[in-house]
Design a protein around this motif. Structure first.
Motif, PDB file in Angstrom:
ATOM      1  N   ALA A   1       7.365  41.049 -10.128  1.00  0.00           N
ATOM      2  CA  ALA A   1       6.628  41.374  -8.802  1.00  0.00           C
ATOM      3  C   ALA A   1       4.774  41.098  -9.282  1.00  0.00           C
ATOM      4  CB  ALA A   1       7.104  42.409  -8.607  1.00  0.00           C
ATOM      5  N   ALA A   2       4.992  41.604 -10.645  1.00  0.00           N
ATOM      6  CA  ALA A   2       3.469  41.100 -11.403  1.00  0.00           C
ATOM      7  C   ALA A   2       3.003  39.754 -11.395  1.00  0.00           C
ATOM      8  CB  ALA A   2       3.794  41.989 -12.431  1.00  0.00           C
ATOM      9  N   ASN A   3       4.391  38.997 -12.113  1.00  0.00           N
ATOM     10  CA  ASN A   3       3.839  37.338 -11.768  1.00  0.00           C
ATOM     11  C   ASN A   3       3.108  36.320 -10.673  1.00  0.00           C
ATOM     12  OD1 ASN A   3       4.330  37.476 -14.564  1.00  0.00           O
ATOM     13  ND2 ASN A   3       6.606  36.705 -14.415  1.00  0.00           N
ATOM     14  N   ARG A   4       3.941  37.348  -9.238  1.00  0.00           N
ATOM     15  CA  ARG A   4       3.293  36.642  -7.982  1.00  0.00           C
ATOM     16  C   ARG A   4       2.423  37.345  -7.892  1.00  0.00           C
ATOM     17  NH1 ARG A   4       9.804  38.295  -4.820  1.00  0.00           N
ATOM     18  NH2 ARG A   4      10.795  36.518  -6.126  1.00  0.00           N
ATOM     19  N   LEU A   5       1.534  38.605  -7.860  1.00  0.00           N
ATOM     20  CA  LEU A   5       1.084  38.803  -7.988  1.00  0.00           C
ATOM     21  C   LEU A   5      -0.243  37.968  -8.549  1.00  0.00           C
ATOM     22  CD1 LEU A   5      -0.326  41.832  -6.369  1.00  0.00           C
ATOM     23  CD2 LEU A   5      -0.256  42.804  -7.900  1.00  0.00           C
ATOM     24  N   LEU A   6      -0.392  37.620  -9.498  1.00  0.00           N
ATOM     25  CA  LEU A   6      -1.507  37.504 -10.447  1.00  0.00           C
ATOM     26  C   LEU A   6      -1.496  35.793 -10.099  1.00  0.00           C
ATOM     27  CD1 LEU A   6      -0.614  38.362 -14.054  1.00  0.00           C
ATOM     28  CD2 LEU A   6      -2.333  39.035 -13.144  1.00  0.00           C
ATOM     29  N   HIS A   7      -0.509  35.401  -9.615  1.00  0.00           N
ATOM     30  CA  HIS A   7      -0.558  34.029  -9.037  1.00  0.00           C
ATOM     31  C   HIS A   7      -0.985  33.783  -8.164  1.00  0.00           C
ATOM     32  CE1 HIS A   7       1.916  31.514 -12.877  1.00  0.00           C
ATOM     33  NE2 HIS A   7       2.687  32.642 -12.115  1.00  0.00           N
ATOM     34  N   ALA A   8      -0.756  34.603  -6.986  1.00  0.00           N
ATOM     35  CA  ALA A   8      -1.784  34.849  -5.854  1.00  0.00           C
ATOM     36  C   ALA A   8      -3.077  34.999  -6.038  1.00  0.00           C
ATOM     37  CB  ALA A   8      -0.955  36.123  -5.022  1.00  0.00           C
ATOM     38  N   ARG A   9      -3.110  36.242  -7.010  1.00  0.00           N
ATOM     39  CA  ARG A   9      -4.852  36.088  -6.790  1.00  0.00           C
ATOM     40  C   ARG A   9      -5.503  35.220  -7.310  1.00  0.00           C
ATOM     41  NH1 ARG A   9      -4.415  42.576  -9.142  1.00  0.00           N
ATOM     42  NH2 ARG A   9      -4.530  43.853  -7.663  1.00  0.00           N
ATOM     43  N   GLU A  10      -4.593  34.534  -8.403  1.00  0.00           N
ATOM     44  CA  GLU A  10      -5.286  33.182  -8.906  1.00  0.00           C
ATOM     45  C   GLU A  10      -5.872  31.731  -8.316  1.00  0.00           C
ATOM     46  OE1 GLU A  10      -2.508  32.574 -12.241  1.00  0.00           O
ATOM     47  OE2 GLU A  10      -3.733  33.655 -13.811  1.00  0.00           O
ATOM     48  N   THR A  11      -4.565  31.845  -7.415  1.00  0.00           N
ATOM     49  CA  THR A  11      -4.532  30.929  -6.271  1.00  0.00           C
ATOM     50  C   THR A  11      -6.116  31.523  -5.266  1.00  0.00           C
ATOM     51  OG1 THR A  11      -2.886  30.559  -6.139  1.00  0.00           O
ATOM     52  CG2 THR A  11      -3.608  29.916  -4.417  1.00  0.00           C
ATOM     53  N   ILE A  12      -6.111  32.697  -4.808  1.00  0.00           N
ATOM     54  CA  ILE A  12      -7.680  32.593  -4.252  1.00  0.00           C
ATOM     55  C   ILE A  12      -8.545  32.625  -4.744  1.00  0.00           C
ATOM     56  CG2 ILE A  12      -7.874  35.208  -3.007  1.00  0.00           C
ATOM     57  CD1 ILE A  12      -5.284  35.593  -1.930  1.00  0.00           C
ATOM     58  N   ALA A  13      -8.490  33.814  -6.492  1.00  0.00           N
ATOM     59  CA  ALA A  13      -9.099  33.744  -6.704  1.00  0.00           C
ATOM     60  C   ALA A  13      -9.770  31.799  -6.354  1.00  0.00           C
ATOM     61  CB  ALA A  13      -9.460  34.111  -8.393  1.00  0.00           C
ATOM     62  N   GLY A  14      -9.204  31.217  -7.256  1.00  0.00           N
ATOM     63  CA  GLY A  14      -9.541  29.135  -7.426  1.00  0.00           C
ATOM     64  C   GLY A  14     -10.344  28.814  -6.783  1.00  0.00           C
ATOM     65  N   ARG A  15     -10.214  29.249  -5.210  1.00  0.00           N
ATOM     66  CA  ARG A  15     -10.666  28.694  -4.005  1.00  0.00           C
ATOM     67  C   ARG A  15     -11.644  29.784  -3.693  1.00  0.00           C
ATOM     68  NH1 ARG A  15      -5.483  26.404  -0.131  1.00  0.00           N
ATOM     69  NH2 ARG A  15      -7.236  25.479   1.214  1.00  0.00           N
TER      70      ARG A  15
END
Length: 437
Positions: free
Chosen positions: A306-320
């Motif tokens: 769950a922590a990895n999913r949260l980090l990847h989702a935040r990184e994707t949103i922050a990248g765009r």
């Protein structure tokens, strides 16, 4: 013969917490009980419940885990000499402190109420209304801090702590319909916004929430005694809204109209581009404010996953969208986009009526289908043969038999005889009367 009472078990979330406190994986616990790891996951998710000897073994392992946590709490309160004689553990043990024994924390600035918030977190609120003596505060174990998230660069970034208030107890004089109506009025607005952000469809969001409340009314004796009825309804709404079978429905082939604001449209496009698991984890943690273990338990994943999913989702949103790199900004943005849309809310009385209608319909359909099967079986038994009839042998060609032929043309002699008979034998009665010669 009366059966012995079943061994009591803690709630599904408490089972998960006790297993993690003992540092056991699903496979380790499954090997000790003699089942598969998927079965243990189903027990912790609340989908199934163990029975018989497996239930007793599971309860003993969880009780042993709870006793380890209690021993850790006692060792923390012991004097220095006793602590020196007590062996220490390499991993920290999470201790759940009752609400009446919580350590008061300094007052924090009031946080704005999140419109998506529907489920208060139990066991994480710290009371600030009752001051306690300094000696009593010093004797209590320190409250564990939230689990930090590792970033791709190797740095540790702590997660923001969501401080919420516990749910108010339901009055004892409320009827089931009144309690259900109160739950629907409290949770329906936030659930409709959440499901809209998860799916991007207004009609599907309303349908998912309405279907979840209908299911809750059908199982109201189970939902009413649940420790978190709002979480029960939310999980049902999320499961229905994110079902992959909706893509085959004709009404879901064309996308809904996007939001009017360009910024909201861009944010919703980025949010819908995430995988469903990351989208749901982001909504539970940053949108609603659950802590990481509860988010992992509701998404049926481990806490690191769950922590990895949260980090990847935040990184994707922050990248765009670089403006949403801050979790607090993302938290506010989720609230703003969900609140900006005008969504239909399910009405409690219509939900109860629809739930009862669906229950009657499927009950009658099941009765009719059962009667049809019984009738077809009876008709088959009546018309079935009662003795063995050997099958007929297939036909075959027989040789040596001359072919069947009709009469051929008359010869000359046959023609002469026929003419003679016609000429000398007159017609009438004389032909039948014998004459002497």
């Amino acid at each position: 013969m009366p059966q012995s009472p079943a061994t009591p078990l803690p709630s599904p979330k408490e089972r998960r917490r006790l297993r993690e406190a003992k540092s056991l994986s699903h496979a380790d616990l499954a090997a000790k009980i003699g089942v598969t790891s998927e079965t243990v996951r189903a027990w912790e998710a609340g989908r199934t419940t163990p029975r018989g000897r497996k239930r007793e073994t599971y309860a003993k392992l969880l009780t042993a885990s709870a006793s380890v946590s209690a021993n850790a709490s006692v060792s923390a309160n012991a004097n220095p000499k006793e602590r020196a004689a007590t062996p220490t553990f390499e991993k920290a043990v999470t201790v759940t402190v009752p609400e009446t024994e919580r350590v008061p924390t300094p007052p924090t600035p009031p946080a704005h109420t999140h419109p998506l918030r529907t489920k208060p977190t139990h066991g994480t609120t710290r009371s600030t209304s009752r001051p306690q003596p300094a000696a009593k505060r010093a004797a209590k174990p320190p409250t564990p801090s939230p689990m930090p998230l590792p970033t791709p660069n190797g740095h540790i970034r702590p997660l923001p702590v969501r401080v919420t208030r516990p749910q108010a107890a339901r009055p004892a004089d409320q009827t089931p319909a009144q309690a259900f109506d109160a739950l629907c009025a409290l949770c329906a607005p936030g659930l409709v916004r959440q499901t809209y952000l998860l799916t991007g469809r207004r009609g599907l969001a309303h349908e998912s929430v309405e279907r979840a409340f209908q299911l809750a009314w059908q199982r109201w004796p189970e939902v009413a005694v649940d420790r978190d009825p709002a979480g029960w309804v939310r999980a049902a709404a999320y499961e229905y809204a994110m079902s992959p079978w909706h893509r085959f429905r004709p009404s879901q082939r064309h996308p809904d109209a996007p939001p009017a604001e360009p910024a909201d449209r861009a944010f919703l496009d980025v949010l819908l581009s995430l995988p469903p698991a990351q989208r749901r984890t982001l909504m539970l943690y940053d949108g609603i404010g659950l802590d990481l273990p509860e988010t992992a338990a509701e998404t049926e994943a481990s806490t690191p996953a769950a922590a990895n999913r949260l980090l990847h989702a935040r990184e994707t949103i922050a990248g765009r969208l670089p403006d949403l790199a801050d979790p607090e900004a993302l938290h506010r943005r989720l609230a703003e986009v969900g609140k900006a849309e005008k969504l239909r809310l399910p009405k409690a009385d219509r939900v109860r009526t629809g739930s009862e209608y669906r229950a009657r319909f499927w009950t009658r359909a099941a009765i009719a289908f059962t009667a049809l099967i019984i009738g077809a079986t009876a008709l088959t038994l009546k018309n079935a043969p009662t003795h063995y009839e050997p099958p007929q042998a297939p036909g075959r060609a027989i040789s040596g038999v001359p072919p069947r032929m009709g009469p051929g043309p008359l010869t000359y002699e046959d023609t002469t005889l026929r003419e003679k008979l016609r000429a000398h034998l007159p017609n009438g009665q004389e032909r039948l009367t014998p004459q002497a010669r």
